[in-house]
Scaffold this active site. Sequence first.
Site, mmCIF file in Angstrom:
data_model
loop_
_atom_site.group_PDB
_atom_site.id
_atom_site.type_symbol
_atom_site.label_atom_id
_atom_site.label_comp_id
_atom_site.label_asym_id
_atom_site.label_seq_id
_atom_site.Cartn_x
_atom_site.Cartn_y
_atom_site.Cartn_z
ATOM 1 N N SER A 175 0.851 -1.191 0.000
ATOM 2 C CA SER A 175 0.000 0.000 0.000
ATOM 3 C C SER A 175 0.884 1.238 0.000
ATOM 4 O O SER A 175 2.124 1.154 -0.038
ATOM 5 C CB SER A 175 -0.908 -0.002 1.230
ATOM 6 O OG SER A 175 -0.132 0.087 2.418
ATOM 7 N N LYS A 176 0.231 2.405 0.080
ATOM 8 C CA LYS A 176 0.974 3.658 0.040
ATOM 9 C C LYS A 176 1.988 3.771 1.175
ATOM 10 O O LYS A 176 3.055 4.364 1.020
ATOM 11 C CB LYS A 176 0.011 4.845 0.109
ATOM 12 C CG LYS A 176 -0.756 5.094 -1.182
ATOM 13 C CD LYS A 176 -1.617 6.334 -1.059
ATOM 14 C CE LYS A 176 -2.369 6.610 -2.354
ATOM 15 N NZ LYS A 176 -3.219 7.827 -2.244
ATOM 16 N N ARG A 177 1.646 3.194 2.327
ATOM 17 C CA ARG A 177 2.567 3.320 3.461
ATOM 18 C C ARG A 177 3.860 2.535 3.239
ATOM 19 O O ARG A 177 4.853 2.758 3.936
ATOM 20 C CB ARG A 177 1.887 2.886 4.755
ATOM 21 C CG ARG A 177 1.475 1.432 4.803
ATOM 22 C CD ARG A 177 0.588 1.159 6.028
ATOM 23 N NE ARG A 177 0.081 -0.184 6.029
ATOM 24 C CZ ARG A 177 0.730 -1.222 6.534
ATOM 25 N NH1 ARG A 177 1.919 -1.047 7.056
ATOM 26 N NH2 ARG A 177 0.187 -2.423 6.517
#
Length: 468
Positions: free
Chosen positions: A240-242
């Site tokens: 994911s973006k994290r």
Amino acid sequence: MTVRTRFAPSPTGYLHVGGVRTALFSWLYARKHGGKFILRIEDTDRERSTEASINAIIEGMNWLGLQADEGPFYQTQRFERYRQVIEQLLANNQAYYCYCSKERLENLRNEQMARKQKPRYDGHCRHLSSPQADSSIKPVIRFKNPKVGQVFIRDLIKGSVVFNNSELDDLIIARSDGTPTYNLTVVVDDWDMQITHVIRGDDHLNNTPRQINILEALGASVPEYAHVPMILGNDGQRLSKRHGAVSVMNYKEEGYLPEALLNYLVRLGWSHGDQEIFSLQEMIDLFDINAINGSPAAFNNDKLLWLNQHYIKTSEPEQLVPQLRFQFEQLGIETTTGPTLVEIINVQAERAKTLKEMAQNSRYFFLETLQYDEKAVKKHLKPAIREPLNDLCQRLANLQDWNAEAIHEIIHAIAEQYSLKLGKIAQPLRVAVTGGTISPPIDVTVKLIGQARCVERIKHAVTFIGER
């Protein structure tokens, strides 16, 4: 049979690496078998679909070189076709109007969960064969899923997967406003576009039995399926973006090469012996969908960086010029005066993991004015070096044949004249002409910066030392 695969992203966000890997596997399978690769934009979610996302998908696919043989096709341009199929299912008693209110469905769900049952529609309106004229509720349309039997999937990656029809409810194929839902549109598209192999993420596996049942109700051929495991971050969670998972075009902005990204993604869950480096043609020739690992793969950015540096070092410099020019443009640096970008690549390829890093480390070749690194100034631009540096400047100014060998001889001569170790003159010179202490060999660096610009910079450094 002509193999026909497809990549069918929803334009509700950027094109990410998981989508790219799925597209790559589909593209490779089609190429390996002399088939066709179709690009389809599944944009029926009109509230979330955006033109910017559509453009990003197409731009990303083009940058990677994964050109489609057909398409892009847009589902929003096929609503009439979906309506025809829905009418056909209604006429054949394979679908029905459902008037259940949101309140009834919510109560049903709560009751089932209280009994620890899997929430699903109970077929309350299944007996209705025609619309109810006196109802104030706008109905949805549901597909009549078979109540008995099983759906067998011979998945090319996961092997045999079996679903009981009794576990599948009557899914909605048209919303109350008449718009078709995903499971209906994807079936019609795969049918009309004669898709033979559906290669997609395994988050779609639970949709597959429902889609197969609709295909069989329509008398359509059922394609083969291959559900690709997801990509995980280094913590074992879905990427994911994290984790830094971003748009594929962000990799271009960060200076990655498309060849490196494709090479990395093809090895993310697939292998051919111990081979790590694959040309695009080797990927096509060697790709075997049955060799895809059934377990999730973990994204490793260090490995991607290693591959990117390999491709920077081994690519023909001329091939990298447009992408390096893009990086300089991002920095606001004009490269029309100064060394050629091929020359920059030749001297910096071994020193940079990305083209962005290469451009950032090569700014001094083109800048009109330099900013000195404070630590470098303190260590190397001392009063004692002012006279040797000034003498070096005069000799370089008078040099008739501006080449690295002649520059090297002058630097050595100055070092001998002033009884300096070579580094004691080379480093101050480097700071004077680049602003810092890191560059390619100093004679090559000076040659590429150019005679007039180097002389001007050394003079400025000499003056700077005198004013400190």
